[in-house]
Design a protein around this motif. Structure first.
Motif, PDB file in Angstrom:
ATOM      1  N   SER A  69      -0.265  -2.372 -26.120  1.00  0.00           N
ATOM      2  CA  SER A  69      -1.258  -2.356 -27.196  1.00  0.00           C
ATOM      3  C   SER A  69      -2.507  -1.660 -26.666  1.00  0.00           C
ATOM      4  N   ALA A  70      -3.467  -1.398 -27.551  1.00  0.00           N
ATOM      5  CA  ALA A  70      -4.704  -0.745 -27.123  1.00  0.00           C
ATOM      6  C   ALA A  70      -5.253  -1.472 -25.898  1.00  0.00           C
ATOM      7  N   TYR A  71      -5.739  -0.707 -24.914  1.00  0.00           N
ATOM      8  CA  TYR A  71      -6.128  -1.313 -23.644  1.00  0.00           C
ATOM      9  C   TYR A  71      -7.422  -0.701 -23.135  1.00  0.00           C
ATOM     10  N   THR A  72      -8.336  -1.556 -22.674  1.00  0.00           N
ATOM     11  CA  THR A  72      -9.555  -1.116 -22.004  1.00  0.00           C
ATOM     12  C   THR A  72      -9.392  -1.373 -20.516  1.00  0.00           C
ATOM     13  N   ASN A 118       1.733   8.157 -20.268  1.00  0.00           N
ATOM     14  CA  ASN A 118       2.166   7.905 -21.634  1.00  0.00           C
ATOM     15  C   ASN A 118       3.668   7.640 -21.584  1.00  0.00           C
ATOM     16  N   HIS A 119       4.021   6.397 -21.653  1.00  0.00           N
ATOM     17  CA  HIS A 119       5.426   5.978 -21.540  1.00  0.00           C
ATOM     18  C   HIS A 119       6.034   5.835 -22.944  1.00  0.00           C
ATOM     19  N   SER A 120       5.759   6.837 -23.785  1.00  0.00           N
ATOM     20  CA  SER A 120       6.286   6.811 -25.151  1.00  0.00           C
ATOM     21  C   SER A 120       6.630   8.226 -25.596  1.00  0.00           C
ATOM     22  N   GLY A 121       7.237   8.323 -26.751  1.00  0.00           N
ATOM     23  CA  GLY A 121       7.612   9.613 -27.317  1.00  0.00           C
ATOM     24  C   GLY A 121       6.562  10.181 -28.254  1.00  0.00           C
ATOM     25  N   SER A 122       5.388   9.547 -28.357  1.00  0.00           N
ATOM     26  CA  SER A 122       4.300   9.996 -29.235  1.00  0.00           C
ATOM     27  C   SER A 122       3.021  10.162 -28.426  1.00  0.00           C
ATOM     28  N   ASP A 123       2.086  10.912 -28.991  1.00  0.00           N
ATOM     29  CA  ASP A 123       0.785  11.088 -28.342  1.00  0.00           C
ATOM     30  C   ASP A 123       0.031   9.759 -28.287  1.00  0.00           C
ATOM     31  N   ILE A 124      -0.816   9.602 -27.262  1.00  0.00           N
ATOM     32  CA  ILE A 124      -1.734   8.467 -27.187  1.00  0.00           C
ATOM     33  C   ILE A 124      -3.146   8.996 -26.956  1.00  0.00           C
ATOM     34  N   SER A 125      -4.118   8.167 -27.244  1.00  0.00           N
ATOM     35  CA  SER A 125      -5.519   8.525 -27.041  1.00  0.00           C
ATOM     36  C   SER A 125      -6.028   7.969 -25.720  1.00  0.00           C
ATOM     37  N   ILE A 126      -6.887   8.744 -25.081  1.00  0.00           N
ATOM     38  CA  ILE A 126      -7.660   8.248 -23.940  1.00  0.00           C
ATOM     39  C   ILE A 126      -9.114   8.389 -24.372  1.00  0.00           C
ATOM     40  N   VAL A 127      -9.796   7.257 -24.495  1.00  0.00           N
ATOM     41  CA  VAL A 127     -11.110   7.207 -25.122  1.00  0.00           C
ATOM     42  C   VAL A 127     -12.220   7.169 -24.075  1.00  0.00           C
ATOM     43  N   ILE A 131      -1.496   2.885 -15.057  1.00  0.00           N
ATOM     44  CA  ILE A 131      -1.363   2.211 -16.337  1.00  0.00           C
ATOM     45  C   ILE A 131      -0.285   2.947 -17.119  1.00  0.00           C
ATOM     46  N   THR A 132       0.779   2.242 -17.503  1.00  0.00           N
ATOM     47  CA  THR A 132       1.776   2.855 -18.389  1.00  0.00           C
ATOM     48  C   THR A 132       1.499   2.315 -19.785  1.00  0.00           C
ATOM     49  N   GLN A 133       1.350   3.225 -20.728  1.00  0.00           N
ATOM     50  CA  GLN A 133       0.954   2.859 -22.087  1.00  0.00           C
ATOM     51  C   GLN A 133       1.980   3.357 -23.087  1.00  0.00           C
ATOM     52  N   THR A 134       2.321   2.514 -24.060  1.00  0.00           N
ATOM     53  CA  THR A 134       3.258   2.903 -25.113  1.00  0.00           C
ATOM     54  C   THR A 134       2.621   2.843 -26.501  1.00  0.00           C
ATOM     55  N   HIS A 135       1.376   2.408 -26.603  1.00  0.00           N
ATOM     56  CA  HIS A 135       0.710   2.245 -27.899  1.00  0.00           C
ATOM     57  C   HIS A 135      -0.158   3.461 -28.201  1.00  0.00           C
ATOM     58  N   LEU A 189       0.810  -1.223   0.000  1.00  0.00           N
ATOM     59  CA  LEU A 189       0.000   0.000   0.000  1.00  0.00           C
ATOM     60  C   LEU A 189       0.842   1.271   0.000  1.00  0.00           C
ATOM     61  N   ARG A 190       2.140   1.135   0.186  1.00  0.00           N
ATOM     62  CA  ARG A 190       3.023   2.298   0.138  1.00  0.00           C
ATOM     63  C   ARG A 190       3.500   2.585  -1.280  1.00  0.00           C
ATOM     64  N   LYS A 191       3.083   1.770  -2.218  1.00  0.00           N
ATOM     65  CA  LYS A 191       3.459   1.937  -3.618  1.00  0.00           C
ATOM     66  C   LYS A 191       2.204   1.888  -4.478  1.00  0.00           C
ATOM     67  N   ILE A 192       2.270   2.511  -5.642  1.00  0.00           N
ATOM     68  CA  ILE A 192       1.173   2.432  -6.597  1.00  0.00           C
ATOM     69  C   ILE A 192       1.504   1.321  -7.580  1.00  0.00           C
ATOM     70  N   PRO A 193       0.681   0.279  -7.651  1.00  0.00           N
ATOM     71  CA  PRO A 193       0.949  -0.819  -8.584  1.00  0.00           C
ATOM     72  C   PRO A 193       0.916  -0.331 -10.034  1.00  0.00           C
ATOM     73  N   ILE A 194       1.783  -0.896 -10.864  1.00  0.00           N
ATOM     74  CA  ILE A 194       1.875  -0.525 -12.277  1.00  0.00           C
ATOM     75  C   ILE A 194       1.363  -1.661 -13.146  1.00  0.00           C
ATOM     76  N   ASN A 195       0.560  -1.301 -14.136  1.00  0.00           N
ATOM     77  CA  ASN A 195       0.076  -2.234 -15.144  1.00  0.00           C
ATOM     78  C   ASN A 195       0.599  -1.724 -16.483  1.00  0.00           C
ATOM     79  N   ALA A 196       1.681  -2.306 -17.003  1.00  0.00           N
ATOM     80  CA  ALA A 196       2.300  -1.861 -18.251  1.00  0.00           C
ATOM     81  C   ALA A 196       1.569  -2.444 -19.454  1.00  0.00           C
ATOM     82  N   GLN A 197       1.250  -1.587 -20.427  1.00  0.00           N
ATOM     83  CA  GLN A 197       0.537  -1.998 -21.627  1.00  0.00           C
ATOM     84  C   GLN A 197       1.302  -1.572 -22.878  1.00  0.00           C
TER      85      GLN A 197
END
Length: 141
Positions: free
Chosen positions: A50-53, A88-97, A63-67, A40-48
């Motif tokens: 590809s497109a993710y719901t 956004n764990h990338s060098g390009s824009d990502i969408s949040i839908v 959520i770390t996203q590279t797609h 509970l002293r850390k925030i869990p990471i879910n690395a993605q």
């Protein structure tokens, strides 16, 4: 129970590990505090990568996203008070839908709809209800 200081303590090897004082404050002196998601002293990471719901298990996570297709914020998956951070764990824009039948308010101007998260940007989605959420962050448009 220590009457002198009005404190209840749990311990091992005569060392207090968790104490509760008379005001209800809890102190953990060593070790970790965890639940089903981890420490509970850390925030869990879910690395993605590809497109993710988002799914219910993502509540309280990052959520770390590279797609570029980014992250979909669905309707009827979360309850009031659930929050998810998206990086956004990338060098390009990502969408949040904004998912179908869901309303996602952008806190900067109150508008609704899909968002773009700039490279290396970070946003938090806070669910007010199962079909309504707010999004704010850095690099968000």
């Amino acid at each position: 129970y220590n009457h002198n200081v009005n404190q209840f303590a749990f311990g091992t090897n005569t060392q207090a590990r968790l104490t509760i004082d008379s005001s209800g404050n809890v102190n953990v002196s060593s070790g970790s505090v965890s639940d089903s998601k981890g420490d509970l002293r850390k925030i869990p990471i879910n690395a993605q990568t590809s497109a993710y719901t988002l799914v219910l298990a993502d509540a309280g996570k990052c959520i770390t996203q590279t797609h570029s297709d980014g992250v979909n914020c669905p309707y009827n998956k979360f309850s009031a008070g659930d929050a998810i951070t998206i990086i956004n764990h990338s060098g390009s824009d990502i969408s949040i839908v904004q998912g179908s039948s869901n309303t996602m308010y952008f806190t900067a101007d109150g508008s609704t709809g899909n968002r773009t998260l700039a490279a290396r940007g970070m946003a938090t989605v806070f669910y007010q209800a199962h079909n309504l959420c707010y999004i704010s962050g850095s690099g968000l448009s």
